[in-house]
Design a protein around this motif. Structure first.
Motif, PDB file in Angstrom:
ATOM      1  N   TYR A  57       0.829  -1.210   0.000  1.00  0.00           N
ATOM      2  CA  TYR A  57       0.000   0.000   0.000  1.00  0.00           C
ATOM      3  C   TYR A  57       0.865   1.262   0.000  1.00  0.00           C
ATOM      4  N   LEU A 319      -4.257   4.743  -0.013  1.00  0.00           N
ATOM      5  CA  LEU A 319      -4.436   3.794   1.097  1.00  0.00           C
ATOM      6  C   LEU A 319      -5.894   3.365   1.226  1.00  0.00           C
ATOM      7  N   ASN A 322      -7.015   1.130  -1.924  1.00  0.00           N
ATOM      8  CA  ASN A 322      -6.388  -0.192  -1.987  1.00  0.00           C
ATOM      9  C   ASN A 322      -6.817  -1.082  -0.831  1.00  0.00           C
ATOM     10  N   TYR A 323      -7.112  -0.477   0.312  1.00  0.00           N
ATOM     11  CA  TYR A 323      -7.699  -1.285   1.389  1.00  0.00           C
ATOM     12  C   TYR A 323      -9.078  -1.788   0.965  1.00  0.00           C
TER      13      TYR A 323
END
Length: 388
Positions: A57, A319, A322-323
């Motif tokens: 990430y 972040l 992508n989480y």
């Protein structure tokens, strides 16, 4: 407290940057400590898999920041930064392949397995030197920079801009993807480069190595942020913003617009290459899919959602998305692309400044409301005093 901590630094007026630096510094200390010092089963122990995921990430965050530098501050909507990321990744992947030596499937100490399989007799000239780490690191920076130099020089000198430049960047990364798919190119074709064993003599499967790569990603993100902040705060950055807002005026008053664009475009490509180099040893593979135009479009969505021209907004966007991608691809894989498209539409319609811009506006609104309340109460108090 934050302002006093960063009083003498370039971040003294950058509250978002201050918070980001504190967060990254905390991660740099806490995550390795919780992984290496606490036993498995402890409720605070962080699994090595989670550390590798966080490291990935962070490399995406560094890539998003590189895109924000050229899109947010220079006004160039690039849809091809995935190419610079992939080139940096391939440079590191070539080094890692050379480290395998005779431990490959075919036991050839000189040639990677895919070359032996394709009946290559000797190592191509462009693989020479990649057995040395310093040379690979140099190529991680120089190869994306060289591509950005050639592409940017031709484009900016020709005054190509707007949607035409965006299409050209997308065509660039698509052409590279098709080229790298070919076995004759000598980069592993469709399968790419994989089966890495170690880096600098340390096994890539060891927990300590994965923690080291995570820490390197955090440090790279910190240094990348400080570098970008230094650039956008400098005269070069101010001219870049002026070009974004009124390019003909900047050209009219005598600035060399093409050179300014070229300088920032090359810097951005170098940062993207470093992000790619840190990404590859943590995921264990690099293949032509990384050149996919879809990846470059996704990076733009990260920046749009986080907030353009802030740098830290791009990090937050990368972040968050992508989480979400990790969660969706496990729980609802068929929904992910619809969710990503919806996020981009919602961000465009309702969050034109991104999540960070929304929070900034909300904070200003609250401060203004509090100020109005204080003024109103002071007036009431003054009225009562004068009446008495």
């Amino acid at each position: 407290m934050l302002q006093s901590l960063f009083a003498n630094s370039m971040l003294k007026t950058d509250r978002g940057g201050q918070l980001l630096m504190l967060l990254l510094t905390t991660l740099l200390i806490v995550v390795p400590a919780f992984n290496l010092l606490l036993p498995q089963g402890h409720f605070l122990h962080i699994e090595t898999y989670t550390i590798s995921l966080l490291g990935k990430y962070l490399t995406y965050a560094l890539l998003a920041m590189a895109v924000d530098l050229v899109w947010g501050y220079l006004g160039i909507l690039t849809l091809g930064h995935g190419a610079f990321f992939a080139l940096g990744g391939y440079a590191m992947g070539m080094y890692l392949m050379r480290q395998i030596g005779d431990r490959g499937v075919y036991g050839n100490p000189e040639l990677p397995d895919f070359m032996v399989f394709l009946d290559w007799q000797e190592l191509p000239w462009f693989w020479q030197g990649f057995d040395m780490f310093w040379f690979a690191c140099l190529m991680v920076i120089l190869v994306p920079a060289a591509l950005a130099l050639v592409f940017g020089f031709l484009s900016f000198r020709s005054r190509v801009s707007g949607v035409y430049l965006s299409i050209m960047t997308q065509a660039l990364t698509f052409a590279l993807m098709l080229a790298f798919f070919r076995n004759e190119m000598g980069f592993g074709g469709n399968n790419g480069l994989t089966d890495f064993k170690d880096i600098l003599g340390f096994s890539l499967q060891a927990d300590t190595t994965k923690v080291g790569l995570f820490m390197a990603s955090v440090v790279a993100l910190i240094l990348g942020y400080l570098t970008c902040r230094k650039v956008v705060s400098s005269r070069l950055g101010k001219v870049a913003v002026a070009i974004r807002d009124a390019e003909p005026r900047v050209r009219f008053i005598g600035y060399n617009v093409a050179n300014v664009k070229l300088a920032i475009f090359i810097l951005s490509a170098m940062i993207a290459g470093i992000a790619g180099a840190l990404y590859v040893p943590q995921v264990g593979i690099i293949n032509p899919g990384e050149f996919s135009p879809l990846n470059s479009i996704e990076i733009v969505v990260w920046v749009a959602l986080g907030g353009r021209a802030t740098l830290f907004g791009a990090v937050i966007g990368a972040l968050l998305i992508n989480y979400a991608k990790s969660w969706f691809t496990i729980e609802l894989p068929e929904v992910w692309l619809f969710a990503l498209g919806s996020l981009f539409v919602l961000a465009t319609l309702f969050l034109p400044k991104g999540v960070t811009g929304w929070f900034t506006d909300l904070s200003k609104h609250n401060k203004k409301s509090n100020h109005n309340k204080e003024s109103s109460s002071n007036k009431d108090l003054a009225t009562k005093e004068s009446a008495s």
